[in-house]
Design a protein around this motif. Structure first.
Motif, PDB file in Angstrom:
ATOM      1  N   GLY A   1       0.826  -1.212   0.000  1.00 26.60           N
ATOM      2  CA  GLY A   1       0.000   0.000   0.000  1.00 26.60           C
ATOM      3  C   GLY A   1       0.853   1.251   0.000  1.00 26.60           C
ATOM      4  N   LYS A   2       1.911   1.237   0.768  1.00 26.40           N
ATOM      5  CA  LYS A   2       2.796   2.401   0.840  1.00 26.40           C
ATOM      6  C   LYS A   2       3.528   2.618  -0.488  1.00 26.40           C
ATOM      7  CE  LYS A   2       2.414   4.367   4.796  1.00 26.40           C
ATOM      8  NZ  LYS A   2       2.038   5.775   4.832  1.00 26.40           N
ATOM      9  N   LEU A   3       3.999   1.495  -1.066  1.00 26.10           N
ATOM     10  CA  LEU A   3       4.705   1.614  -2.353  1.00 26.10           C
ATOM     11  C   LEU A   3       3.761   2.124  -3.443  1.00 26.10           C
ATOM     12  CD1 LEU A   3       6.891  -1.638  -2.327  1.00 26.10           C
ATOM     13  CD2 LEU A   3       7.723   0.726  -2.324  1.00 26.10           C
ATOM     14  N   ALA A   4       2.547   1.538  -3.451  1.00 26.59           N
ATOM     15  CA  ALA A   4       1.577   1.954  -4.472  1.00 26.59           C
ATOM     16  C   ALA A   4       1.135   3.393  -4.241  1.00 26.59           C
ATOM     17  CB  ALA A   4       0.373   1.014  -4.436  1.00 26.59           C
ATOM     18  N   GLY A   5       0.883   3.729  -2.976  1.00 26.54           N
ATOM     19  CA  GLY A   5       0.452   5.093  -2.649  1.00 26.54           C
ATOM     20  C   GLY A   5       1.514   6.109  -3.033  1.00 26.54           C
ATOM     21  N   GLY A   6       2.752   5.805  -2.713  1.00 31.07           N
ATOM     22  CA  GLY A   6       3.855   6.712  -3.039  1.00 31.07           C
ATOM     23  C   GLY A   6       3.966   6.899  -4.543  1.00 31.07           C
ATOM     24  N   TYR A   7       3.819   5.773  -5.261  1.00 26.49           N
ATOM     25  CA  TYR A   7       3.956   5.839  -6.719  1.00 26.49           C
ATOM     26  C   TYR A   7       2.816   6.660  -7.338  1.00 26.49           C
ATOM     27  CZ  TYR A   7       4.237   4.537 -11.593  1.00 26.49           C
ATOM     28  OH  TYR A   7       4.312   4.599 -12.959  1.00 26.49           O
ATOM     29  N   LEU A   8       1.581   6.365  -6.914  1.00 29.40           N
ATOM     30  CA  LEU A   8       0.428   7.082  -7.479  1.00 29.40           C
ATOM     31  C   LEU A   8       0.476   8.564  -7.119  1.00 29.40           C
ATOM     32  CD1 LEU A   8      -2.405   4.435  -6.945  1.00 29.40           C
ATOM     33  CD2 LEU A   8      -1.319   5.111  -9.099  1.00 29.40           C
ATOM     34  N   GLY A   9       0.912   8.870  -5.898  1.00 28.45           N
ATOM     35  CA  GLY A   9       1.057  10.270  -5.479  1.00 28.45           C
ATOM     36  C   GLY A   9       2.080  10.990  -6.350  1.00 28.45           C
ATOM     37  N   TRP A  10       3.183  10.283  -6.600  1.00 33.07           N
ATOM     38  CA  TRP A  10       4.241  10.864  -7.464  1.00 33.07           C
ATOM     39  C   TRP A  10       3.708  11.086  -8.874  1.00 33.07           C
ATOM     40  CZ3 TRP A  10       6.367   8.507 -11.842  1.00 33.07           C
ATOM     41  CH2 TRP A  10       7.485   9.168 -12.392  1.00 33.07           C
ATOM     42  N   ARG A  11       3.008  10.056  -9.386  1.00 29.92           N
ATOM     43  CA  ARG A  11       2.512  10.111 -10.764  1.00 29.92           C
ATOM     44  C   ARG A  11       1.476  11.234 -10.936  1.00 29.92           C
ATOM     45  NH1 ARG A  11       2.362   6.572 -15.212  1.00 29.92           N
ATOM     46  NH2 ARG A  11       0.431   6.855 -16.359  1.00 29.92           N
ATOM     47  N   ALA A  12       0.651  11.430  -9.924  1.00 34.94           N
ATOM     48  CA  ALA A  12      -0.409  12.432 -10.047  1.00 34.94           C
ATOM     49  C   ALA A  12       0.096  13.851  -9.802  1.00 34.94           C
ATOM     50  CB  ALA A  12      -1.547  12.104  -9.082  1.00 34.94           C
ATOM     51  N   PHE A  13       1.070  14.009  -8.918  1.00 33.63           N
ATOM     52  CA  PHE A  13       1.433  15.377  -8.491  1.00 33.63           C
ATOM     53  C   PHE A  13       2.909  15.741  -8.651  1.00 33.63           C
ATOM     54  CE2 PHE A  13      -2.368  14.288  -6.027  1.00 33.63           C
ATOM     55  CZ  PHE A  13      -3.168  15.385  -6.280  1.00 33.63           C
ATOM     56  N   LEU A  14       3.804  14.763  -8.682  1.00 34.07           N
ATOM     57  CA  LEU A  14       5.229  15.114  -8.590  1.00 34.07           C
ATOM     58  C   LEU A  14       6.053  14.580  -9.769  1.00 34.07           C
ATOM     59  CD1 LEU A  14       5.678  14.251  -4.796  1.00 34.07           C
ATOM     60  CD2 LEU A  14       5.489  16.536  -5.767  1.00 34.07           C
ATOM     61  N   LYS A  15       5.367  14.313 -10.855  1.00 36.29           N
ATOM     62  CA  LYS A  15       6.042  13.664 -11.983  1.00 36.29           C
ATOM     63  C   LYS A  15       7.219  14.506 -12.493  1.00 36.29           C
ATOM     64  CE  LYS A  15       4.323  10.769 -15.686  1.00 36.29           C
ATOM     65  NZ  LYS A  15       3.205  10.557 -16.590  1.00 36.29           N
ATOM     66  N   ASP A  16       7.061  15.816 -12.440  1.00 37.51           N
ATOM     67  CA  ASP A  16       8.120  16.687 -12.988  1.00 37.51           C
ATOM     68  C   ASP A  16       9.150  17.085 -11.935  1.00 37.51           C
ATOM     69  OD1 ASP A  16       6.775  16.601 -15.378  1.00 37.51           O
ATOM     70  OD2 ASP A  16       5.461  18.274 -14.810  1.00 37.51           O
ATOM     71  N   SER A  17       9.041  16.534 -10.765  1.00 33.94           N
ATOM     72  CA  SER A  17       9.991  16.898  -9.697  1.00 33.94           C
ATOM     73  C   SER A  17      11.087  15.831  -9.604  1.00 33.94           C
ATOM     74  CB  SER A  17       9.248  16.991  -8.371  1.00 33.94           C
ATOM     75  OG  SER A  17       9.007  15.696  -7.883  1.00 33.94           O
ATOM     76  N   PRO A  18      12.190  16.148  -8.914  1.00 33.82           N
ATOM     77  CA  PRO A  18      13.251  15.136  -8.783  1.00 33.82           C
ATOM     78  C   PRO A  18      12.943  14.050  -7.746  1.00 33.82           C
ATOM     79  CG  PRO A  18      13.887  17.204  -7.734  1.00 33.82           C
ATOM     80  CD  PRO A  18      12.567  17.446  -8.359  1.00 33.82           C
ATOM     81  N   VAL A  19      11.732  14.051  -7.192  1.00 32.70           N
ATOM     82  CA  VAL A  19      11.382  13.029  -6.175  1.00 32.70           C
ATOM     83  C   VAL A  19      11.260  11.668  -6.840  1.00 32.70           C
ATOM     84  CG1 VAL A  19       9.581  12.306  -4.552  1.00 32.70           C
ATOM     85  CG2 VAL A  19      10.205  14.715  -4.716  1.00 32.70           C
ATOM     86  N   SER A  20      11.733  10.654  -6.139  1.00 33.15           N
ATOM     87  CA  SER A  20      11.719   9.301  -6.695  1.00 33.15           C
ATOM     88  C   SER A  20      10.294   8.749  -6.771  1.00 33.15           C
ATOM     89  CB  SER A  20      12.555   8.392  -5.789  1.00 33.15           C
ATOM     90  OG  SER A  20      12.230   7.051  -6.027  1.00 33.15           O
TER      91      SER A  20
END
Lengths: 411, 444
Positions: A330-349
């Motif tokens: 859940g944490k891995l998926a949540g982190g990934y979806l959060g990144w994909r939705a909001f932080l795709k253009d940032s240097p965050v992994s």
């Protein structure tokens, strides 16, 4: 106490004395065990050993008389968390970070709750009613959603990219908001319609609305009361004794009222903390004191929480691995979806979720808060699963984060 | 102004919550959870209201603990509780639920009281301390014993008792009258940062006398049993238990002290937790093996202070957290003071309290004078021995439990009433004594 109990007590004392050097002198522990000492897991273990699951050292009467301490400690934890949520500071952060953090928490909740519900249903073999299992599953999901700031802070010494480190620290600060609101909702619903209420017994919409309004009134009244009382009474001077007394008194008053009225002490004091942080010019001084006593309060809280646990070891051993796995995914998926939705253009992994495994005192406080509501007999099992998985996450989380996020740094 | 508003808000919130709790009966929770919540709420109320009103009492020149006691009495079951149940925030159930925290608070005070006794300061006063103890104990036992046995006709509550019952009562009242309250003495000393020979003598005598009084009380119980049940004979087991209680508690105190010293020397982390855990273990576990947790903690405090370079750190850590401890302990003590008993046994209580103060004054003055103590000790030290609290009430409960033939509730009621008078007068007199001796420096 029987002779056997005394012998066990003596054995426990020897263990504690022998282990004192390790338990408190953290630098002497093997590296992989250090997070356990830092997270206060030893205090929970000591509580479990002394409680009904261990040597059953304390009488029921003594345990009952310790309960106010647990209520006060929960209030302290809630108030401290609430004081983090100061609008003046919060609005400085970009919305994308909020979006990613909150989405990650919600995804984790929605992944863990159904799996936990299914696991409970399967492993308890029909011993509990459907609604009880569902509520327990939801609470396990709620406790899984957040990340312990202390755990993330310990990770920050590792070699991560600054963007990952900052994102992790921010997520850990805000991703307890959804679970707290979810628990508040669960509390209000269960107070209005206790488990076992026949369908339709609530009656018309007006009656439901009235009941919900009553509990919201308690929540808002107690929270606002705490914020305003602390604002008015918190002294201008720097006498630590007086300042601590005022904080302790105000938190105890409201946490105790909430508990006695059947509401969560954690939630009421959290709202009080938010109000105090946003209206008082002396919040810095109060915050300093809250943090200064935090460690001692957490230790007492974890120890007492351990004392109250009473559960089936077999069920625990079956449920904990499922919960650990579900939460990790859940944490891995949540982190990934959060990144994909909001932080795709940032240097965050995109694998930022790997750094969000630590599950500290707040998760335990949410579980204990639910347990204290007395809604279901599964609450003990829920709390013990959360505590067990907290240990596991303390051990497994740092190497996983190092492997996933640290490797990127090396590249 | 904000303090007054805050105080009013606390009162309003507490009363509204209490009313809702009474209406809801814990909102359908298990009885225990509702009660635990009420107890935590009452604890918060105690901390805030007692502290704020205690400040008001200080402005009148009285010690803060008098304010805490008054708040406890006011919001306890006997004053506002009689007006309306919702006003009794500290009702009997709540006080009972808080009793464990209260005992732990007393344990921390006992540890601190022992730690205040620095051997280097007390050693030159050893002669005075022993003379004062002997003077007080002898004269109090003789005076109070005579008052009860010879003046029974004047007190309605003693009328109609047989001669042997009266004698048993006289012995028990006399020995109980010797007990003091180290907690009260220490609270006043710390509040006024008192230093000097009167302070040292009062602290040392109250601590050491606890050992003497516990021993005497067990002997007195044996004598009362012989008087009330003539065929019971000499009870060797009781004597052995007495020896075990006193010697065992001292030995356990040394062991506890040694463990704490080792901990402080080697680790030194989490000192407040250590103090809390030590106090909790001592007051909750030691009575199960017939040991006095308070005596053990006083000895432990004394050992730590005098056998460790870190003793001062520990005492300072306790002092840093002492304010809530004192507020909780004395407010609950105030709520526990039985006003019904005071009303029922008022003539006897006033006579006993008056007689006790006279004997304490005489015993202290003579003891100090014969030992060659400084003049302020013989003039003012008596004021520190008036207050009575936990130990005395413990004696009364024990006597009621083990001596059912002891004239019904006369002894318990009498002791409760005397403690009520002494606990209200004690802090005020001691504060005055310290000021007159020139040892009080002002509020900490």
């Amino acid at each position: 106490m029987t002779t056997g109990t005394w012998l066990l007590l003596a054995a426990l004392a020897v263990l504690v004395l022998a282990g004192a050097k390790w338990g408190f002198g953290r630098q002497r522990l093997p590296g992989f065990l250090r997070p356990l000492a830092d997270s206060g897991a030893g205090f929970v273990a000591l509580g479990v050993l002394a409680g009904p699951q261990g040597v059953n050292l304390l009488t029921e009467e003594t345990l009952f008389k310790i309960t106010p301490l647990l209520v006060i400690a929960m209030g302290w934890i809630g108030f401290l968390y609430g004081t983090h949520l100061e609008w003046r500071l919060m609005r400085r952060y970009p919305r994308s970070l909020y979006g990613a953090g909150l989405l990650a928490a919600m995804v984790c909740f929605f992944m863990v709750a159904p799996v936990s519900w299914w696991a409970l249903d399967t492993f308890t073999g029909g011993a509990y009613a459907g609604p009880e299992l569902m509520v327990a599953g939801i609470v396990l999901g709620i406790c899984a959603a957040g990340t312990a700031p202390a755990g993330v802070f310990r990770l920050s010494s590792r070699r991560f990219k600054p963007a990952d480190r900052n994102a992790l620290q921010f997520f850990a600060a805000v991703d307890d908001i959804p679970p707290v609101l979810l628990l508040a909702g669960t509390y209000v619903l269960l107070q209005t319609f206790p488990i076992g209420t026949p369908p339709g017994a609530g009656g018309q919409v007006a009656a439901i609305g009235l009941a919900v309004a009553k509990w919201l009134l308690y929540f808002l009244g107690l929270g606002a009361g705490l914020g305003i009382i602390t604002h008015w009474l918190f002294p201008r001077g720097d006498d630590i004794r007086e300042n601590s007394l005022i904080l302790l008194g105000a938190i105890s008053l409201v946490a105790g009222s909430a508990m006695a009225l059947g509401f969560s002490p954690l939630l009421a004091t959290m709202l009080g903390g938010v109000i105090f942080a946003n209206m008082s010019p002396r919040k810095e001084s109060a915050y300093g004191l809250l943090v200064q006593h935090e460690h001692n309060l957490y230790a007492v809280f974890l120890l007492v929480a351990g004392l109250f646990l009473s559960f089936d070891w077999g069920l625990l051993l079956l449920l904990a691995p499922v919960y650990l796995l579900a939460r990790g995914l859940g944490k891995l998926a949540g982190g990934y979806l959060g990144w994909r939705a909001f932080l795709k253009d940032s240097p965050v992994s995109p694998f930022i979720g790997a750094g969000m495994m630590s599950q500290g005192g707040m998760a335990v406080a949410l579980a204990v808060s639910f347990r204290q509501g007395g809604f279901t007999s599964l609450a003990d099992l829920v709390t013990s699963v959360v505590i067990t998985v907290m240990f596991a996450n303390d051990l497994l989380g740092p190497p996983l984060a190092q492997r996933v996020l640290g490797r990127r740094k090396a590249q | 102004m904000s303090r007054i508003l805050g105080l009013l808000a606390v009162l309003a919130l507490a009363l509204l919550s209490h009313q809702a709790i009474l209406d809801n009966h814990g909102a359908g929770l298990g009885r225990n959870l509702g009660e635990a919540g009420s107890a935590a709420m009452a604890l918060g109320f105690v901390l805030l209201v007692s502290y704020l009103l205690g400040g008001g009492v200080r402005r009148l020149g009285l010690p803060s603990i008098t304010g805490y006691l008054l708040v406890g009495m006011t919001f306890g079951p006997y004053v506002l509780g009689r007006v309306h149940p919702v006003l009794a925030i500290l009702d009997r159930e709540t006080v009972d639920t808080l009793s464990l925290l209260d005992s732990v608070a007393l344990g921390m005070i006992a540890l601190s009281a022992g730690g205040e006794l620095k051997l280097a300061r007390v050693r030159p006063l050893a002669r005075t301390i022993s003379y004062v103890i002997v003077g007080q104990v002898l004269l109090t036992i003789l005076g109070i014993g005579a008052l009860v046995s010879l003046g029974a006709a004047w007190f309605p509550s003693l009328a109609g008792l047989s001669e042997s019952t009266l004698l048993a009562l006289a012995i028990l009242f006399a020995v109980t009258a010797c007990a003091n309250s180290p907690a009260t003495a220490l609270a006043v000393i710390q509040e006024y940062r008192a230093r000097g020979p009167v302070t040292d003598v009062v602290l040392a005598v109250t601590v050491v006398k606890d050992v003497v009084v516990i021993s005497l009380f067990t002997l007195a119980m044996g004598a009362a049993l012989l008087l009330l049940e003539p065929g019971s004979g000499f009870d060797l087991l009781r004597m052995l238990l007495l020896a075990w209680e006193v010697v065992g508690s001292i030995a356990m105190g040394v062991v506890l002290g040694w463990l704490v010293v080792q901990y402080l020397a080697r680790l030194g982390h989490e000192v407040p937790l250590l103090v809390l855990a030590t106090s909790f273990l001592a007051v909750s576990a030691l009575p199960a093996i017939h040991l006095s947790g308070l005596l053990a903690l006083m000895v432990a405090g004394f050992y730590i202070e005098n056998h460790s370079p870190h003793g001062d750190d520990l005492i300072r850590a306790i002092e840093r957290h002492s304010l809530p401890v004192y507020v909780v302990f004395f407010t609950i003590a105030g709520a526990s003071l039985n006003m019904d008993a005071l009303g029922a046994a008022l003539p006897l209580a006033l006579a006993l309290a008056g007689g006790r103060i006279a004997m304490v004054w005489l015993g202290t003055s003579l003891g100090a004078r014969f030992s060659g103590a400084p003049p302020q000790v013989s003039r003012h030290a008596w004021s520190g021995f008036v207050a009575q609290a936990g130990v005395t009430l413990g004696f009364a409960m024990l006597a009621r439990q083990r001596l059912p033939a002891l004239g019904g509730e006369v002894f318990l009621t009498g002791v409760l009433a005397v403690v009520a008078v002494n606990q209200v007068l004690g802090p005020v007199l001691f504060r005055a004594g310290l000021w007159l001796a020139g040892e009080a420096k002002g509020r900490k």
